[in-house]
Design an enzyme around this catalytic site. Structure first.
Site, PDB file in Angstrom:
ATOM      1  CB  SER A  19      -0.961   0.024   1.299  1.00 36.95           C
ATOM      2  OG  SER A  19      -0.298  -0.095   2.132  1.00 36.95           O
ATOM      3  CG  ASN A  20       3.616   2.515   3.010  1.00 38.52           C
ATOM      4  OD1 ASN A  20       3.632   3.770   3.432  1.00 38.52           O
ATOM      5  ND2 ASN A  20       3.358   1.550   3.766  1.00 38.52           N
ATOM      6  NE  ARG A  71      20.105 -11.825   7.641  1.00 44.63           N
ATOM      7  CZ  ARG A  71      18.914 -11.420   7.328  1.00 44.63           C
ATOM      8  NH1 ARG A  71      18.665 -10.588   6.268  1.00 44.63           N
ATOM      9  NH2 ARG A  71      18.004 -12.163   8.057  1.00 44.63           N
ATOM     10  NE  ARG A  97      16.666 -10.807   2.548  1.00 46.97           N
ATOM     11  CZ  ARG A  97      16.917 -11.970   3.131  1.00 46.97           C
ATOM     12  NH1 ARG A  97      16.306 -12.676   3.714  1.00 46.97           N
ATOM     13  NH2 ARG A  97      18.366 -12.029   3.334  1.00 46.97           N
ATOM     14  CB  ILE A  98      18.113  -7.217   8.493  1.00 45.71           C
ATOM     15  CG1 ILE A  98      16.859  -7.149   9.504  1.00 45.71           C
ATOM     16  CG2 ILE A  98      19.175  -6.262   8.956  1.00 45.71           C
ATOM     17  CD1 ILE A  98      17.005  -7.481  11.153  1.00 45.71           C
ATOM     18  CG  ASN A 113      12.269   0.924   6.790  1.00 42.07           C
ATOM     19  OD1 ASN A 113      11.910   0.216   6.153  1.00 42.07           O
ATOM     20  ND2 ASN A 113      12.737   0.769   8.060  1.00 42.07           N
ATOM     21  CG  HIS A 115       9.719   1.589  11.942  1.00 38.65           C
ATOM     22  ND1 HIS A 115       9.992  -0.158  11.994  1.00 38.65           N
ATOM     23  CD2 HIS A 115       9.340   1.561  13.363  1.00 38.65           C
ATOM     24  CE1 HIS A 115       9.836  -0.618  13.087  1.00 38.65           C
ATOM     25  NE2 HIS A 115       9.451   0.418  13.921  1.00 38.65           N
ATOM     26  CB  SER A 142       9.541   7.139  11.905  1.00 39.84           C
ATOM     27  OG  SER A 142       9.275   7.146  13.255  1.00 39.84           O
ATOM     28  CG  ASP A 151      13.304  -0.604  12.291  1.00 42.85           C
ATOM     29  OD1 ASP A 151      13.326  -0.386  11.430  1.00 42.85           O
ATOM     30  OD2 ASP A 151      12.777  -1.460  12.917  1.00 42.85           O
ATOM     31  CD  GLU A 180       3.230   2.921   7.535  1.00 41.95           C
ATOM     32  OE1 GLU A 180       3.906   2.378   8.522  1.00 41.95           O
ATOM     33  OE2 GLU A 180       2.755   2.221   6.964  1.00 41.95           O
TER      34      GLU A 180
HETATM   35  C1  GRF Z   1       4.160  -0.555   6.718  1.00 46.91           C
HETATM   36  O1  GRF Z   1       3.462  -0.505   8.166  1.00 46.91           O
HETATM   37  C2  GRF Z   1       5.408  -0.329   7.029  1.00 46.91           C
HETATM   38  O2  GRF Z   1       5.627   0.746   8.020  1.00 46.91           O
HETATM   39  C3  GRF Z   1       6.097  -1.677   7.529  1.00 46.91           C
HETATM   40  O3  GRF Z   1       5.415  -2.423   6.579  1.00 46.91           O
HETATM   41  C4  GRF Z   1       4.287  -2.171   6.271  1.00 46.91           C
HETATM   42  C5  GRF Z   1       3.962  -2.218   4.961  1.00 46.91           C
HETATM   43  O4  GRF Z   1       2.815  -2.172   4.356  1.00 46.91           O
HETATM   44  N1  GRF Z   1       7.540  -1.379   7.607  1.00 46.91           N
HETATM   45  P1  GRF Z   1       2.345  -2.136   2.831  1.00 46.91           P
HETATM   46  O5  GRF Z   1       3.094  -3.457   2.429  1.00 46.91           O
HETATM   47  O6  GRF Z   1       3.002  -0.807   2.310  1.00 46.91           O
HETATM   48  O7  GRF Z   1       0.883  -2.085   2.903  1.00 46.91           O
END
Ligand code: GRF
Length: 218
Positions: A19-20, A71, A97-98, A113, A115, A142, A151, A180
């Protein structure tokens, strides 16, 4: 390298719903973020975000971490593709993933990133539940530059929301997602406009420390 038309060359890394990613796609389409998403990469082949990218005509790649020895190998393969495509900014949008210090060094100051907490509170997972369990009055999201520590890199923008009585991790997650979707595109636009600088572990906007809530996308 910046695209010939001056747009910031971006790669978005995801693991899930995306969704982001969608929020970035939409702001780019509206002309509010001066970037080109050149590729969307997922470590999960079933991630719905890949479908979102395809619908928007964005190239996709799956790097399945289970197919790499460790990794280091995984991150090398990833970095090679990003470098070959001259990616300027790597956006982690729910990429579960880190990344290794080697990868972070290769893209120093060029990875961000999103978060779901008011960092430095609640790094890692289950942030909504942890905020509720702690009795916090507020929660938020954030966007930060990625450093070697999980993070913990310099914060670009945060936005807060109140925790209401009766909130569940799910209800909170929904409202956090909404903010976000505003602050991640905003951070990318600031980077596209070259308005951010990292100084002594802090992010400066236009050379100054800025109010935590930042400016709206205009
Ligand atoms: C978000 O809440 C982001 O903060 C976290 O993972 C989630 C990803 O959501 N790191 P989406 O896949 O963008 O819907």
């Amino acid at each position: 390298m910046t695209e010939p038309d001056g747009k910031l060359a971006v790669a978005v890394l995801i693991s899930g719903n995306g969704s982001n990613l969608q929020a970035i796609i939409d702001r780019v389409a509206e002309g509010k973020v001066n970037a080109r998403i050149k590729i969307v990469i997922s470590n999960e082949s079933g991630a719905f975000g890949l479908e979102r990218a395809r619908r928007a005509g964005i190239p996709t790649k799956v790097f399945d971490h289970r197919q790499y020895e460790d990794r280091g190998n995984y991150d090398n393969a990833l970095a090679a593709v990003l470098e070959e495509m001259s990616i300027e900014l790597v956006v982690l949008a729910g990429f579960m993933r880190i990344l290794t210090p080697g990868f972070v060094a290769r893209f120093a100051g060029r990875i961000i990133n999103i978060h779901p907490s008011l960092l430095p509170k609640y790094t890692g997972l289950n942030t909504h539940q942890r905020a509720i369990s702690a009795g916090d009055q507020e929660h938020g999201a954030s966007v930060h530059f990625v450093s070697d520590e999980l993070d913990a890199g310099p914060i670009i923008i945060q936005r807060r929301i109140p925790i209401e009585p009766g909130d569940t991790p799910e209800s909170l997650q929904q409202r956090v997602h909404a903010i976000e979707h505003e602050i991640l595109p905003q951070a990318i636009q600031w980077i596209a406009e070259k308005r951010l600088r990292i100084n002594g572990g802090r992010v400066l906007l236009d050379g100054a420390q800025r109010p935590e809530q930042g400016l709206p996308v205009t």
